[in-house]
Scaffold this active site. Structure first.
Site, PDB file in Angstrom:
ATOM      1  N   LYS A 182     -16.603  23.685 -13.225  1.00 49.24           N
ATOM      2  CA  LYS A 182     -16.747  25.143 -13.095  1.00 49.24           C
ATOM      3  C   LYS A 182     -18.079  25.489 -12.429  1.00 49.24           C
ATOM      4  O   LYS A 182     -18.127  26.267 -11.490  1.00 49.24           O
ATOM      5  CB  LYS A 182     -16.690  25.827 -14.476  1.00 49.24           C
ATOM      6  CG  LYS A 182     -15.408  25.552 -15.253  1.00 49.24           C
ATOM      7  CD  LYS A 182     -15.334  26.378 -16.532  1.00 49.24           C
ATOM      8  CE  LYS A 182     -16.402  26.065 -17.550  1.00 49.24           C
ATOM      9  NZ  LYS A 182     -16.349  24.682 -18.100  1.00 49.24           N
ATOM     10  N   ARG A 190     -14.755  32.513 -23.621  1.00 48.06           N
ATOM     11  CA  ARG A 190     -14.482  31.208 -24.214  1.00 48.06           C
ATOM     12  C   ARG A 190     -13.714  31.311 -25.525  1.00 48.06           C
ATOM     13  O   ARG A 190     -13.401  30.285 -26.131  1.00 48.06           O
ATOM     14  CB  ARG A 190     -15.806  30.515 -24.499  1.00 48.06           C
ATOM     15  CG  ARG A 190     -16.063  29.267 -23.657  1.00 48.06           C
ATOM     16  CD  ARG A 190     -17.456  28.853 -23.984  1.00 48.06           C
ATOM     17  NE  ARG A 190     -17.818  27.513 -23.694  1.00 48.06           N
ATOM     18  CZ  ARG A 190     -18.671  27.179 -22.726  1.00 48.06           C
ATOM     19  NH1 ARG A 190     -19.110  28.074 -21.889  1.00 48.06           N
ATOM     20  NH2 ARG A 190     -19.053  25.929 -22.589  1.00 48.06           N
ATOM     21  N   ARG A 203     -23.798  13.247 -15.897  1.00 50.72           N
ATOM     22  CA  ARG A 203     -24.217  14.468 -15.203  1.00 50.72           C
ATOM     23  C   ARG A 203     -25.730  14.667 -15.324  1.00 50.72           C
ATOM     24  O   ARG A 203     -26.309  14.426 -16.360  1.00 50.72           O
ATOM     25  CB  ARG A 203     -23.490  15.665 -15.813  1.00 50.72           C
ATOM     26  CG  ARG A 203     -23.870  16.989 -15.182  1.00 50.72           C
ATOM     27  CD  ARG A 203     -22.850  18.038 -15.490  1.00 50.72           C
ATOM     28  NE  ARG A 203     -23.012  18.615 -16.809  1.00 50.72           N
ATOM     29  CZ  ARG A 203     -22.322  19.684 -17.226  1.00 50.72           C
ATOM     30  NH1 ARG A 203     -21.419  20.234 -16.425  1.00 50.72           N
ATOM     31  NH2 ARG A 203     -22.506  20.165 -18.438  1.00 50.72           N
ATOM     32  N   ARG A 224     -28.917  17.013 -19.745  1.00 46.22           N
ATOM     33  CA  ARG A 224     -28.822  18.043 -20.779  1.00 46.22           C
ATOM     34  C   ARG A 224     -28.673  17.439 -22.164  1.00 46.22           C
ATOM     35  O   ARG A 224     -27.934  16.463 -22.334  1.00 46.22           O
ATOM     36  CB  ARG A 224     -27.615  18.954 -20.484  1.00 46.22           C
ATOM     37  CG  ARG A 224     -27.970  20.196 -19.703  1.00 46.22           C
ATOM     38  CD  ARG A 224     -26.735  20.920 -19.254  1.00 46.22           C
ATOM     39  NE  ARG A 224     -25.844  21.335 -20.338  1.00 46.22           N
ATOM     40  CZ  ARG A 224     -24.783  22.097 -20.161  1.00 46.22           C
ATOM     41  NH1 ARG A 224     -24.478  22.544 -18.954  1.00 46.22           N
ATOM     42  NH2 ARG A 224     -24.012  22.431 -21.177  1.00 46.22           N
ATOM     43  N   ARG A 262     -17.901  19.268 -28.197  1.00 49.63           N
ATOM     44  CA  ARG A 262     -17.659  20.391 -27.269  1.00 49.63           C
ATOM     45  C   ARG A 262     -16.197  20.398 -26.805  1.00 49.63           C
ATOM     46  O   ARG A 262     -15.591  21.455 -26.638  1.00 49.63           O
ATOM     47  CB  ARG A 262     -18.597  20.298 -26.061  1.00 49.63           C
ATOM     48  CG  ARG A 262     -20.056  20.603 -26.439  1.00 49.63           C
ATOM     49  CD  ARG A 262     -21.033  20.125 -25.379  1.00 49.63           C
ATOM     50  NE  ARG A 262     -20.935  20.852 -24.128  1.00 49.63           N
ATOM     51  CZ  ARG A 262     -21.319  20.364 -22.954  1.00 49.63           C
ATOM     52  NH1 ARG A 262     -21.818  19.148 -22.847  1.00 49.63           N
ATOM     53  NH2 ARG A 262     -21.206  21.088 -21.863  1.00 49.63           N
TER      54      ARG A 262
END
Ligand code: AMP
Length: 223
Positions: free
Chosen positions: A13, A88, A127, A160, A171
Site C-alpha cells: 500500500k 482499518r 523491509r 521498523r 498484525r
C-alpha cells in the site's frame, strides 16, 4: 479522486500510494506515517498510541477518526486523497462514509492489494524504511543502491520496530479479525477492485493505472 488502498501489512500500500497520489495530484494520507510522526515528536497523541503501535494492535477508533478528520479539512485534501492504512475497522469505514456523505462526497474506489500471508512475513522482515522521506526498500527484492542508506536523500534506513516476526504475526491476525471484513463492506458498496500484489511493483502499478485512470476521468466533476 478519493481512493482507499486496502490490504494486509506489507501488501504494498505504502509503495503504491505515493505514486498514485502524485499521478492524481492528491495527498497521500497514511495514518501509520502520521502516528509514527506523532510518536517521534512526542506529542500527547504520540504518547497515547505508543503501546498499541509497539504491540501491533490497532489504535482506538476515536483517536484515528479525530486525526483523520483534522487531516481531511486541510486545503490540499479538497481535491481528494489516497488513503493508505485507513480505514482499518468497520466503525472507521462507516464513519468515513458518513463524513464524506455529509459533504456530498463519496469514495471513487477501493483497491484491495492481495498477497498470501506467508509472503508477507518475509516481505516485512526484510523491509527497511527511510525515516526522512518514507521511501520503502526490501533487502533482497528492492535493495538501496548503497547498503543501509536511502537512494533519495542518503538517510540511514530503519528497520521498523513492528517489522519483526512476532509482531508481524500479531498484525496479520489483527488484519484478519478487524480489517478483512471491510472487503465485504466495500464489495457491497460496489467500490472494490482486487489486484494481485504478489508480483513486481511495476506490474502492480500498471494494473492500478488501468483500473484507476478511468475513475479519475469520471471523478472530474467533483475535483
Ligand atoms: P501501518 O504503517 O499502516 O502498518 O500502521 C502502523 C500501526 O499504526 C498499526 O499497526 C496501528 O497500530 C496503527 N494504525 C495505523 N493506521 C491505523 C488505523 N486506521 N486504525 C488503527 N490503528 C492504525
Amino acid at each position: 479522486m478519493r481512493l482507499v488502498l486496502l490490504g494486509p501489512p506489507g501488501a504494498g500500500k505504502g509503495t503504491q500510494a505515493g505514486g498514485l497520489a502524485r499521478r492524481y495530484e492528491v495527498p497521500h494520507i497514511s495514518t501509520g506515517d502520521m502516528f509514527r510522526e506523532h510518536g517521534q515528536l512526542g506529542t500527547p497523541l504520540g504518547l497515547k498510541i505508543a503501546r498499541f503501535m509497539q504491540s501491533g494492535q490497532l489504535v482506538p477508533d476515536d483517536l484515528v477518526l479525530e486525526m483523520v478528520e483534522e487531516r481531511l479539512t486541510r486545503e490540499d485534501a479538497r481535491r481528494g486523497f489516497v488513503c493508505d492504512g485507513f480505514p482499518r475497522t468497520l466503525p472507521q469505514a462507516e464513519s468515513f462514509a458518513r463524513r464524506l456523505a455529509s459533504h456530498g462526497l463519496a469514495l471513487d474506489g477501493v483497491v484491495l492489494l492481495e498477497v498470501p500471508f506467508q509472503a508477507l512475513i518475509r516481505r516485512l522482515c526484510l523491509r527497511r524504511v527511510c525515516p526522512r522521506c518514507g521511501a520503502l526498500y526490501h533487502l533482497e527484492d528492492r535493495p538501496p543502491r548503497q547498503a543501509g542508506l536511502c537512494d533519495a536523500d542518503g538517510s540511514v534506513l530503519l528497520h521498523r520496530e513492528d517489522d519483526h516476526e512476532e509482531i508481524i504475526r500479531e498484525r496479520l491476525e489483527v488484519y484478519q479479525q478487524q480489517t478483512a471484513p471491510l472487503v465485504a463492506f466495500y464489495e457491497k458498496a460496489t467500490l472494490l477492485f482486487r489486484v494481485d500484489s504478489a508480483r513486481p511493483v511495476e506490474n502492480i502499478r500498471a494494473d492500478l493505472y488501468e483500473i484507476l485512470d478511468p475513475l479519475y476521468e469520471r471523478s472530474g466533476d467533483t475535483r
